[in-house]
Enzyme design. Structure first.
Site, short mmCIF file in Angstrom:
data_model
loop_
_atom_site.label_atom_id
_atom_site.label_comp_id
_atom_site.label_asym_id
_atom_site.label_seq_id
_atom_site.Cartn_x
_atom_site.Cartn_y
_atom_site.Cartn_z
N CYS A 1 0.81 -1.22 0.00
CA CYS A 1 0.00 0.00 0.00
C CYS A 1 0.84 1.27 0.00
CB CYS A 1 -0.96 0.01 1.18
SG CYS A 1 -2.03 -1.43 1.19
N HIS B 1 -3.44 7.20 2.18
CA HIS B 1 -3.83 5.85 1.74
C HIS B 1 -5.23 5.57 2.27
CE1 HIS B 1 -4.03 1.67 1.01
NE2 HIS B 1 -3.70 1.28 2.22
N ASN C 1 -10.06 -0.47 0.35
CA ASN C 1 -8.60 -0.39 0.29
C ASN C 1 -8.14 -1.01 -1.03
OD1 ASN C 1 -5.85 -0.65 0.57
ND2 ASN C 1 -5.94 -1.38 2.69
N1 ACO Z 1 -17.95 -8.41 10.33
C1 ACO Z 1 -18.40 -8.55 11.60
N2 ACO Z 1 -17.58 -8.74 12.65
C2 ACO Z 1 -16.25 -8.76 12.40
C3 ACO Z 1 -15.72 -8.62 11.10
C4 ACO Z 1 -16.63 -8.44 10.04
N3 ACO Z 1 -16.24 -8.28 8.75
N4 ACO Z 1 -14.37 -8.69 11.17
C5 ACO Z 1 -14.06 -8.86 12.48
N5 ACO Z 1 -15.19 -8.91 13.21
C6 ACO Z 1 -15.33 -9.07 14.66
C7 ACO Z 1 -14.14 -9.73 15.30
O1 ACO Z 1 -14.21 -11.12 15.18
C8 ACO Z 1 -14.26 -9.24 16.71
O2 ACO Z 1 -15.22 -10.01 17.36
P1 ACO Z 1 -15.02 -10.42 18.91
O3 ACO Z 1 -14.99 -9.11 19.66
O4 ACO Z 1 -16.22 -11.25 19.19
O5 ACO Z 1 -13.73 -11.15 18.96
C9 ACO Z 1 -14.83 -7.83 16.57
O6 ACO Z 1 -15.39 -7.78 15.24
C10 ACO Z 1 -13.81 -6.73 16.71
O7 ACO Z 1 -12.67 -7.07 15.91
P2 ACO Z 1 -11.40 -6.13 15.88
O8 ACO Z 1 -10.34 -6.79 15.06
O9 ACO Z 1 -11.07 -5.70 17.28
O10 ACO Z 1 -11.98 -4.88 15.10
P3 ACO Z 1 -11.27 -3.52 14.84
O11 ACO Z 1 -12.06 -2.42 15.40
O12 ACO Z 1 -9.79 -3.56 15.17
O13 ACO Z 1 -11.39 -3.38 13.26
C11 ACO Z 1 -10.07 -3.63 11.27
C12 ACO Z 1 -10.76 -4.34 12.42
C13 ACO Z 1 -11.11 -2.86 10.48
C14 ACO Z 1 -9.40 -4.65 10.38
C15 ACO Z 1 -9.04 -2.64 11.85
O14 ACO Z 1 -8.20 -3.28 12.78
C16 ACO Z 1 -8.18 -2.02 10.78
O15 ACO Z 1 -8.64 -1.24 9.95
N6 ACO Z 1 -6.86 -2.30 10.79
C17 ACO Z 1 -5.95 -1.72 9.82
C18 ACO Z 1 -6.09 -2.46 8.57
C19 ACO Z 1 -5.37 -1.80 7.47
O16 ACO Z 1 -5.31 -0.60 7.37
N7 ACO Z 1 -4.84 -2.63 6.60
C20 ACO Z 1 -4.30 -2.22 5.38
C21 ACO Z 1 -2.89 -1.82 5.45
S1 ACO Z 1 -2.46 -1.52 3.85
C22 ACO Z 1 -1.76 -2.81 3.00
O17 ACO Z 1 -0.57 -2.91 2.93
C23 ACO Z 1 -2.63 -3.84 2.30
#
Ligand code: ACO
Length: 329
Positions: free
Chosen positions: A123, A256, A286
């Site tokens: 990214c 990004h 993304n």
């Molecule tokens: N739908 C419903 N529930 C979900 C989903 C989904 N799609 N995905 C996860 N959950 C659940 C989890 O299982 C968890 O449940 P639990 O509490 O019962 O265990 C709950 O939602 C919370 O999960 P978290 O991982 O704590 O959620 P968070 O608020 O951290 O959001 C996310 C997750 C959106 C992935 C976030 O961490 C994020 O954006 N991280 C950065 C990702 C990013 O920017 N990546 C790209 C980098 S660029 C590259 O190089 C490709």
């Protein structure tokens, strides 16, 4: 080849999203059929994403790059033969080799023998590629560079993993960078920390005609989130310092487009109101290396980003890699 000008300026932008637009609701229904539970509410609240675009079978990164490049070249008032350097940032190349940039060169009908190569920084790929093109123009190696971010991330998604498959989409963005008497690119900062390879990767590879390991995206979302918010602020401060500018000199932040919460956090740290941040994540999710030039093109074509304004681009992604480019449009 030598150049009379040691600076480089963006003179045209373009972008392209594949036609198939998938809403959160439609994706949730598809995933439900596989026994995977997610919802529009969860995706919007945690990420800001409403839609992503997916390619149809047979469409590759170079096809998306071609459309975005044509638009950028047209916006620059040039024809493809005027381009003398092509850099494509992608983690989803058409082939193992040759590079997607070589394939793009051929599809654009460029026959002038210009150098063409890919950059792999996930990214952060576009800020890496733009920095390299700027350096090559600065040393007189090129005068008019086509810099592209293009991805078909849908090919890497594990649709049994709800924590990742709802986040990504396909698309491409491009700019034409031209040698100039006045600085367009003011400063850049690029970084990597390979100790974090495992938090965001596609671990599979090809050996002996077989795919070895999992050829699908895996991510520790929370670890990526925490790292991202810290390094993005540092990269922004580094380029501002190099250019002798301050936070208040930034007219537009083009980050990004991974997650609205990461963008809000960066804007807060730079004391920028969200009105100064170009946000397109809601429309395409993304798109990895494509997301910054997609957002930049949106900002330019919507009339928000104007000639002469100061724009901060910043990216973060697998590697772990991150970087920023400060430029004057
Ligand atoms: N739908 C419903 N529930 C979900 C989903 C989904 N799609 N995905 C996860 N959950 C659940 C989890 O299982 C968890 O449940 P639990 O509490 O019962 O265990 C709950 O939602 C919370 O999960 P978290 O991982 O704590 O959620 P968070 O608020 O951290 O959001 C996310 C997750 C959106 C992935 C976030 O961490 C994020 O954006 N991280 C950065 C990702 C990013 O920017 N990546 C790209 C980098 S660029 C590259 O190089 C490709």
């Amino acid at each position: 080849m030598t150049s009379d000008f040691s600076y480089a300026r963006i003179i045209g932008t373009g972008s392209y999203l594949p036609e198939r637009r998938v809403s959160n609701q439609a994706l949730a229904e598809q995933l439900a059929a596989r026994g995977i539970d997610t919802s529009d509410e969860w995706i919007v609240e945690r990420t800001g994403i409403h839609y992503r675009h997916f390619v149809d079978e047979g469409t590759s990164s170079s096809d998306l790059a071609l459309q975005a490049s044509r638009r950028a070249i047209e916006a620059a008032g040039l024809s493809p033969q005027d381009i003398d350097l092509i850099i494509v940032a992608t983690s989803t190349p058409d082939m193992v080799f040759p590079s997607t940039a070589c394939i793009l060169q051929h599809k654009l009908g460029i026959t002038n023998g210009c150098p063409a190569f890919d950059v792999q920084a996930v990214c952060s790929g576009f800020v890496y590629a733009l920095t390299m093109a700027n350096a090559m123009i600065g040393t007189g190696t090129a005068k008019r560079a086509l810099v592209v971010g293009a991805e078909v991330f849908s090919h890497l998604l594990n649709f049994d993993d709800r924590t990742t498959c709802v986040l990504f989409g396909d698309g491409a963005g491009a700019v034409v960078l031209e040698a100039s008497e006045e600085p367009g690119i003011l400063a850049s900062a690029l970084h990597a920390d390979g100790s974090h390879v495992g938090i965001l990767c596609v671990p599979g590879n090809i050996s002996g005609g077989q795919v070895q390991g999992l050829p699908l995206l895996t991510m520790d979302g929370q670890a990526v989130f925490k790292l991202a918010v810290g390094v993005l602020e540092k990269a922004a401060r580094a380029v501002l310092d190099k250019a002798g500018l301050k936070d208040s000199d930034i007219d537009w932040l083009v980050p990004h487009q991974a997650n609205i919460r990461i963008m809000q956090s960066t804007a807060r740290k730079l004391k920028l109101p969200m009105e100064k941040v170009i946000v397109t994540v809601q429309d395409h999710g993304n798109t990895s290396a494509a997301s910054i030039p997609l957002a930049l093109d949106h900002g330019v074509r919507s009339g928000q980003i104007q000639t002469g304004q100061t724009v901060l681009l910043e990216g973060v992604g697998g590697g772990f890699t991150w970087g920023a480019v400060l430029l004057r449009m």
